[in-house]
Design a protein around this motif. Structure first.
Motif, short mmCIF file in Angstrom:
data_model
loop_
_atom_site.label_atom_id
_atom_site.label_comp_id
_atom_site.label_asym_id
_atom_site.label_seq_id
_atom_site.Cartn_x
_atom_site.Cartn_y
_atom_site.Cartn_z
N GLY A 1 0.82 -1.20 0.00
CA GLY A 1 0.00 0.00 0.00
C GLY A 1 0.86 1.25 0.00
N MET A 2 0.22 2.40 -0.11
CA MET A 2 0.97 3.66 -0.14
C MET A 2 0.13 4.77 0.45
SD MET A 2 0.83 4.69 -4.21
CE MET A 2 1.26 3.04 -4.75
N GLY A 3 0.80 5.88 0.74
CA GLY A 3 0.10 7.04 1.26
C GLY A 3 0.88 8.31 0.99
N ILE A 4 0.19 9.42 1.05
CA ILE A 4 0.81 10.74 0.94
C ILE A 4 0.56 11.46 2.25
CG2 ILE A 4 0.77 12.98 -0.22
CD1 ILE A 4 0.07 11.58 -2.81
N PHE A 5 1.65 11.84 2.93
CA PHE A 5 1.58 12.45 4.25
C PHE A 5 2.30 13.80 4.21
CE2 PHE A 5 2.00 7.76 5.54
CZ PHE A 5 0.65 7.52 5.34
N GLN A 6 1.55 14.85 3.92
CA GLN A 6 2.13 16.19 3.80
C GLN A 6 2.04 16.93 5.14
OE1 GLN A 6 3.49 15.27 0.81
NE2 GLN A 6 3.36 17.45 0.28
N VAL A 7 3.06 17.73 5.42
CA VAL A 7 3.10 18.60 6.60
C VAL A 7 3.80 19.90 6.23
CG1 VAL A 7 3.14 16.70 8.28
CG2 VAL A 7 5.30 17.63 7.40
N PRO A 8 3.60 20.98 6.99
CA PRO A 8 4.41 22.18 6.77
C PRO A 8 5.86 21.89 7.18
CG PRO A 8 2.47 22.63 8.13
CD PRO A 8 2.62 21.15 8.06
N ILE A 9 6.80 22.26 6.35
CA ILE A 9 8.21 22.00 6.63
C ILE A 9 9.02 23.27 6.44
CG2 ILE A 9 10.28 20.72 5.93
CD1 ILE A 9 8.53 18.42 5.10
N ASP A 10 9.88 23.54 7.41
CA ASP A 10 10.85 24.63 7.31
C ASP A 10 12.18 23.99 6.92
OD1 ASP A 10 12.64 26.68 7.57
OD2 ASP A 10 12.13 27.20 9.64
N TYR A 11 12.54 24.09 5.65
CA TYR A 11 13.74 23.41 5.17
C TYR A 11 15.03 24.09 5.62
CZ TYR A 11 10.88 20.25 2.42
OH TYR A 11 9.97 19.29 2.04
N ASP A 12 14.92 25.21 6.31
CA ASP A 12 16.10 25.82 6.92
C ASP A 12 16.46 25.14 8.24
OD1 ASP A 12 16.47 27.69 4.91
OD2 ASP A 12 15.11 29.14 5.85
N ARG A 13 15.56 24.31 8.74
CA ARG A 13 15.80 23.56 9.97
C ARG A 13 16.31 22.17 9.63
NH1 ARG A 13 13.18 26.03 14.35
NH2 ARG A 13 11.61 27.59 13.74
N GLY A 14 17.43 21.79 10.21
CA GLY A 14 17.91 20.43 10.04
C GLY A 14 17.04 19.45 10.79
N LYS A 15 16.66 19.83 12.01
CA LYS A 15 15.86 18.97 12.87
C LYS A 15 14.50 19.61 13.15
CE LYS A 15 18.92 15.69 13.75
NZ LYS A 15 18.67 14.25 13.41
N THR A 16 13.52 18.76 13.33
CA THR A 16 12.19 19.21 13.70
C THR A 16 12.24 19.90 15.06
OG1 THR A 16 11.06 17.52 12.41
CG2 THR A 16 9.87 18.41 14.31
#
Length: 257
Positions: free
Chosen positions: A167-182
């Motif tokens: 199976g598969m899924g799409i799991f989108q979230v807001p991401i700040d790509y300037d941050r290495g870590k959440t």
């Protein structure tokens, strides 16, 4: 005033606003990938207003049009399947609930907030304790939900559990790509504090570049697809895409025995 009369008045106001916007933004420069309406520009939307964001007809936002274009181009749901949809956006609900080949399960922790009039009701479900058996769904759509969930690792493990092998899924979230870590700080509990720290009053974290790793830790095989780069800048504007957004396609591979 009866609830039916109130609904009728609200509906008329919505229709008036919609027709007014369609007149103001008349044109054919932008194109909605979901409802195929065309305008000179999409509407502004958000706490900090984003230009060219919201479709004047169906109300879709950048992430909705991107995900739907991706699903269509990759032919991800072109067969009979069971589809789980958390926090079901109406633009997708209207499509999935009317599809003859989709066994559709829209759900939310607070289903009463959805007044959709389709044939499929929105069921109550906690994403950290999904009320379905193991290996049940062929496809799962979870679009901008995990940033609201304190124990997102448990939510991800539950999504993995109920997904079928292959199976598969799409799991989108807001991401700040300037941050290495959440970034998350659960000592911040006020709406004002969360707005300042995470950009929204009801968010509990800012995801960073490690989002793919967090999904993989739940067992998924993750494709971090920079699909947006396959479009020119002109096409990105035409479809009203966010040029920074990547698509997170997750697969559950059969376990080896």
């Amino acid at each position: 005033m009866s609830s039916l009369l109130k609904f009728s008045i609200k509906q008329k106001h919505r229709e008036y606003r919609k027709k007014r916007k369609e007149k103001i933004f008349k044109g054919n420069i932008v194109h909605c990938t979901i409802c195929h309406s065309e305008y000179r520009e999409f509407g502004a939307f958000g706490h900090i207003k984003r230009k060219n964001a919201q479709c004047h007809n169906c109300g879709s936002l950048e992430r909705h049009r991107l995900v739907w274009k991706y699903i269509q181009d990759k032919e991800l749901i072109n067969r009979p399947l069971k589809l789980l949809h958390f926090a079901p956006e109406k633009v997708f609900y209207d499509i999935f609930s009317e599809s003859s080949q989709i066994d559709y399960f829209p759900c939310d922790l607070h289903p009463n907030i959805y007044d959709y009039k389709g044939k499929t009701s929105v069921s109550k479900a906690d994403i950290t304790q999904i009320p379905f058996e193991d290996d049940y769904f062929d496809f799962i759509l979870c679009n901008h939900v995990l940033e609201h969930i304190p124990d997102d690792a448990l939510a991800m493990s539950e999504l993995f559990r109920v997904m079928k092998p292959n199976g598969m899924g799409i799991f989108q979230v807001p991401i700040d790509y300037d941050r290495g870590k959440t970034y998350e700080d659960f000592s911040i509990t006020s709406e004002k504090g969360r707005l300042k720290a995470f950009g929204r009053r009801d968010h509990v974290r800012w995801y960073g570049q490690d989002y793919k790793e967090r999904l993989a830790n739940a067992g998924f095989e993750v494709t971090e697809d920079d699909y947006i780069s396959s479009f020119t800048k002109e096409e990105q504007f035409k479809y009203g895409f966010d040029s920074t957004e990547k698509v997170y396609l997750c697969h559950k591979r059969p376990s080896e025995k």
